[in-house]
Design a protein around this motif. Sequence first.
Motif, PDB file in Angstrom:
ATOM      1  N   LEU A 286       0.871  -0.987   0.144  1.00  0.00           N
ATOM      2  CA  LEU A 286      -0.069   0.010  -0.114  1.00  0.00           C
ATOM      3  C   LEU A 286       0.936   1.141   0.127  1.00  0.00           C
ATOM      4  N   THR A 287       0.490   2.347  -0.448  1.00  0.00           N
ATOM      5  CA  THR A 287       1.012   3.519  -0.437  1.00  0.00           C
ATOM      6  C   THR A 287       0.360   4.607   0.318  1.00  0.00           C
ATOM      7  N   PRO A 288       1.213   5.457   1.188  1.00  0.00           N
ATOM      8  CA  PRO A 288       0.401   6.198   2.279  1.00  0.00           C
ATOM      9  C   PRO A 288       0.023   7.724   1.284  1.00  0.00           C
ATOM     10  N   VAL A 289      -1.124   8.050   1.866  1.00  0.00           N
ATOM     11  CA  VAL A 289      -1.899   9.431   1.351  1.00  0.00           C
ATOM     12  C   VAL A 289      -1.659  10.369   2.210  1.00  0.00           C
ATOM     13  N   THR A 290      -2.014  10.007   3.498  1.00  0.00           N
ATOM     14  CA  THR A 290      -2.181  10.916   4.648  1.00  0.00           C
ATOM     15  C   THR A 290      -2.124  10.233   6.067  1.00  0.00           C
ATOM     16  N   ARG A 291      -1.760  10.918   7.075  1.00  0.00           N
ATOM     17  CA  ARG A 291      -1.859  10.475   8.439  1.00  0.00           C
ATOM     18  C   ARG A 291      -2.533  11.431   9.436  1.00  0.00           C
ATOM     19  N   ASN A 292      -3.286  11.039  10.082  1.00  0.00           N
ATOM     20  CA  ASN A 292      -4.339  11.973  11.080  1.00  0.00           C
ATOM     21  C   ASN A 292      -4.925  13.129  10.653  1.00  0.00           C
ATOM     22  N   ALA A 293      -5.741  12.696   9.525  1.00  0.00           N
ATOM     23  CA  ALA A 293      -6.498  13.927   9.051  1.00  0.00           C
ATOM     24  C   ALA A 293      -7.821  14.075   9.740  1.00  0.00           C
ATOM     25  N   ARG A 294      -7.789  15.237  10.249  1.00  0.00           N
ATOM     26  CA  ARG A 294      -8.827  15.385  11.218  1.00  0.00           C
ATOM     27  C   ARG A 294      -9.982  16.249  10.579  1.00  0.00           C
ATOM     28  N   TYR A 295     -11.018  15.926  10.976  1.00  0.00           N
ATOM     29  CA  TYR A 295     -12.369  16.460  10.501  1.00  0.00           C
ATOM     30  C   TYR A 295     -13.472  16.674  11.522  1.00  0.00           C
ATOM     31  N   ARG A 296     -14.319  17.548  11.342  1.00  0.00           N
ATOM     32  CA  ARG A 296     -15.434  17.586  12.343  1.00  0.00           C
ATOM     33  C   ARG A 296     -16.123  16.261  12.521  1.00  0.00           C
ATOM     34  N   GLY A 297     -15.784  15.970  13.854  1.00  0.00           N
ATOM     35  CA  GLY A 297     -16.482  14.700  14.360  1.00  0.00           C
ATOM     36  C   GLY A 297     -15.636  13.446  14.265  1.00  0.00           C
ATOM     37  N   GLY A 298     -14.529  13.474  13.673  1.00  0.00           N
ATOM     38  CA  GLY A 298     -13.524  12.369  13.273  1.00  0.00           C
ATOM     39  C   GLY A 298     -12.281  12.640  12.968  1.00  0.00           C
ATOM     40  N   GLU A 299     -11.439  11.772  13.200  1.00  0.00           N
ATOM     41  CA  GLU A 299     -10.204  11.674  12.623  1.00  0.00           C
ATOM     42  C   GLU A 299      -9.636  10.408  11.816  1.00  0.00           C
ATOM     43  N   LEU A 300      -9.140  10.361  10.788  1.00  0.00           N
ATOM     44  CA  LEU A 300      -8.664   9.360  10.174  1.00  0.00           C
ATOM     45  C   LEU A 300      -7.166   9.112  10.352  1.00  0.00           C
ATOM     46  N   ASP A 301      -6.844   7.933  10.946  1.00  0.00           N
ATOM     47  CA  ASP A 301      -5.407   7.552  11.490  1.00  0.00           C
ATOM     48  C   ASP A 301      -4.747   7.592  10.168  1.00  0.00           C
ATOM     49  N   LEU A 302      -4.893   6.738   9.190  1.00  0.00           N
ATOM     50  CA  LEU A 302      -4.207   6.545   7.951  1.00  0.00           C
ATOM     51  C   LEU A 302      -4.920   6.585   6.823  1.00  0.00           C
ATOM     52  N   VAL A 303      -4.933   6.903   5.656  1.00  0.00           N
ATOM     53  CA  VAL A 303      -5.540   6.984   4.509  1.00  0.00           C
ATOM     54  C   VAL A 303      -4.224   6.407   3.539  1.00  0.00           C
ATOM     55  N   MET A 304      -4.616   5.320   2.866  1.00  0.00           N
ATOM     56  CA  MET A 304      -3.645   4.676   1.973  1.00  0.00           C
ATOM     57  C   MET A 304      -4.221   4.426   0.588  1.00  0.00           C
ATOM     58  N   ARG A 305      -3.571   4.101   0.028  1.00  0.00           N
ATOM     59  CA  ARG A 305      -3.835   3.545  -1.554  1.00  0.00           C
ATOM     60  C   ARG A 305      -3.480   1.984  -1.825  1.00  0.00           C
ATOM     61  N   ASP A 306      -4.301   1.177  -2.052  1.00  0.00           N
ATOM     62  CA  ASP A 306      -4.258  -0.052  -2.257  1.00  0.00           C
ATOM     63  C   ASP A 306      -4.564  -0.279  -3.908  1.00  0.00           C
ATOM     64  N   GLY A 307      -3.684  -0.078  -4.804  1.00  0.00           N
ATOM     65  CA  GLY A 307      -4.042  -0.002  -6.291  1.00  0.00           C
ATOM     66  C   GLY A 307      -4.668   1.011  -6.215  1.00  0.00           C
ATOM     67  N   ASP A 308      -6.146   0.940  -7.069  1.00  0.00           N
ATOM     68  CA  ASP A 308      -6.964   2.057  -7.249  1.00  0.00           C
ATOM     69  C   ASP A 308      -7.942   2.353  -6.003  1.00  0.00           C
ATOM     70  N   THR A 309      -7.712   1.617  -4.957  1.00  0.00           N
ATOM     71  CA  THR A 309      -8.690   1.649  -3.844  1.00  0.00           C
ATOM     72  C   THR A 309      -8.112   2.689  -2.708  1.00  0.00           C
ATOM     73  N   THR A 310      -9.062   3.660  -2.471  1.00  0.00           N
ATOM     74  CA  THR A 310      -8.684   4.542  -1.125  1.00  0.00           C
ATOM     75  C   THR A 310      -8.837   3.607   0.005  1.00  0.00           C
ATOM     76  N   VAL A 311      -7.994   3.548   1.007  1.00  0.00           N
ATOM     77  CA  VAL A 311      -8.332   2.782   2.081  1.00  0.00           C
ATOM     78  C   VAL A 311      -8.154   3.674   3.474  1.00  0.00           C
ATOM     79  N   PHE A 312      -9.146   3.619   4.247  1.00  0.00           N
ATOM     80  CA  PHE A 312      -9.151   4.372   5.492  1.00  0.00           C
ATOM     81  C   PHE A 312      -8.852   3.386   6.649  1.00  0.00           C
TER      82      PHE A 312
END
Length: 122
Positions: A25-51
Amino acid sequence: MPTARAQRGAAVEAAAQAYLCSAGLTPVTRNARYRGGELDLVMRDGDTTVFVEVRYRASAGFGGGAASVDLRKRRKLLLAAQLFLMAHPALADRPCRFDVIEASGEPPRLNWLRDAFRLEDC
């Protein structure tokens, strides 16, 4: 200065990201904070975005990390993922999935749960 808990959390997230990268997998971002929640890791698995939600437990005595990703937490992750995709429209038309990395012990042992839950589960 970060607390010991925050430092341990950052170290476990870094270990999880390295583990996922070694699996292709390839990293997109870490600790993306949004109203109401945080995404620890966002990765790419081929064409798929993985939260990826990373859950650490010192021991599994009270249930593993995946058990702590209850309906309330899944809904928060879903909202954060929707806001992330709105902010990154180039990724919005691609497939997505939600994974969980359970980590326990010292040093942490990682257990990757691919496709841990789906939109319909929320």
